[in-house]
Design an enzyme around this catalytic site. Structure first.
Site, PDB file in Angstrom:
ATOM      1  N   GLY A 130       0.981  -1.113  -0.092  1.00  0.00           N
ATOM      2  CA  GLY A 130      -0.069   0.203  -0.087  1.00  0.00           C
ATOM      3  C   GLY A 130       0.888   1.529   0.007  1.00  0.00           C
ATOM      4  N   GLN A 179       2.965  10.062   1.374  1.00  0.00           N
ATOM      5  CA  GLN A 179       4.121   9.268   1.246  1.00  0.00           C
ATOM      6  C   GLN A 179       4.958   9.696  -0.042  1.00  0.00           C
ATOM      7  OE1 GLN A 179       2.174   5.394   2.043  1.00  0.00           O
ATOM      8  NE2 GLN A 179       4.418   5.153   3.244  1.00  0.00           N
ATOM      9  N   CYS A 197       5.867  -0.240   7.090  1.00  0.00           N
ATOM     10  CA  CYS A 197       5.456   0.981   6.344  1.00  0.00           C
ATOM     11  C   CYS A 197       6.709   1.304   5.444  1.00  0.00           C
ATOM     12  CB  CYS A 197       5.042   2.076   7.277  1.00  0.00           C
ATOM     13  SG  CYS A 197       4.619   3.532   6.157  1.00  0.00           S
ATOM     14  N   LEU A 198       6.608   1.647   4.094  1.00  0.00           N
ATOM     15  CA  LEU A 198       7.576   2.131   3.373  1.00  0.00           C
ATOM     16  C   LEU A 198       8.202   3.275   3.859  1.00  0.00           C
ATOM     17  CD1 LEU A 198       5.856   1.505  -0.304  1.00  0.00           C
ATOM     18  CD2 LEU A 198       7.682  -0.032   0.924  1.00  0.00           C
ATOM     19  N   HIS A 245      -4.566   1.358   7.710  1.00  0.00           N
ATOM     20  CA  HIS A 245      -2.863   1.996   7.590  1.00  0.00           C
ATOM     21  C   HIS A 245      -3.052   3.169   6.637  1.00  0.00           C
ATOM     22  CE1 HIS A 245       1.470   1.267   7.924  1.00  0.00           C
ATOM     23  NE2 HIS A 245       1.259   2.080   6.773  1.00  0.00           N
ATOM     24  N   GLU A 246      -3.343   2.717   5.383  1.00  0.00           N
ATOM     25  CA  GLU A 246      -3.090   3.892   4.224  1.00  0.00           C
ATOM     26  C   GLU A 246      -4.066   4.930   4.628  1.00  0.00           C
ATOM     27  OE1 GLU A 246      -0.914   3.653   2.620  1.00  0.00           O
ATOM     28  OE2 GLU A 246      -0.300   1.400   3.139  1.00  0.00           O
ATOM     29  N   HIS A 289      -2.644   7.411   7.046  1.00  0.00           N
ATOM     30  CA  HIS A 289      -1.553   8.266   6.176  1.00  0.00           C
ATOM     31  C   HIS A 289      -2.389   9.591   6.033  1.00  0.00           C
ATOM     32  CE1 HIS A 289       2.238   6.343   6.344  1.00  0.00           C
ATOM     33  NE2 HIS A 289       1.471   5.179   5.422  1.00  0.00           N
TER      34      HIS A 289
HETATM   35 NI    NI Z   1       2.528   3.231   5.486  1.00  0.00          NI
END
Ligand code: NI
Length: 154
Positions: A46, A51, A88-89, A130-131, A134
């Site tokens: 995701g 991000q 998380c990226l 989670h997304e 953000h």
């Molecule tokens: Ni994330």
């Protein structure tokens, strides 16, 4: 089609509240394409627009069941709880246990401007929560539970 730079957790852009998308135009479609490319390149499941430094309410998700593009997503319904490890990226080489609903129902717009409903359980529920977090400047590290002691289930 382009890979964008993924912002890392100390970047202030990750802490801002994202603005709703008002118009689906070429600029937004390029953003969606680039976000998918960037997510796949990084082997993520995701990615949210902040991000890649864009403060718009847009996320992409692919937990292995195909690409999902969500514009202005909102959670309509949630049930139950589950606790699992998340990464998380934007937080490289880390993971932590987070409590999430075990089921969520999300309404969003697709790239054609159509309203869509997405329901998720297990990993999909985690990915959606989670997304969407953000988009409100929330990272999973804000919600991490203390590590559980090793316990053997009999
Ligand atoms: Ni994330």
């Amino acid at each position: 089609m382009a890979i964008r730079k993924i912002r890392i957790s100390t970047d202030e852009v990750l802490r801002k509240i994202c603005k709703p998308v008002k118009e689906i135009n070429d600029h937004l479609l390029t953003l969606l394409d680039d976000m998918a490319d960037t997510m796949y390149e990084a082997n993520g499941v995701g990615l949210a627009a902040p991000q890649v430094g864009v403060l718009k309410r847009v996320v992409v998700i692919d937990i292995g069941e195909g690409l999902l593009e969500l514009i202005n997503p909102v959670i309509l319904e949630q049930k139950g709880t589950q606790i699992d490890y998340e990464g998380c990226l934007s937080v490289p080489n880390a993971s932590g246990r987070v409590e999430r609903p075990s089921y969520v129902k999300v309404e969003a717009m697709n790239r054609k401007g159509e309203t869509i409903i997405v329901e998720g359980e297990e990993l999909m529920a985690v990915a959606l929560c989670h997304e969407l977090d953000h988009l409100d400047g929330i990272l999973y590290i804000d919600k991490v539970l203390p590590d559980e002691e090793e316990t053997e289930e009999v």
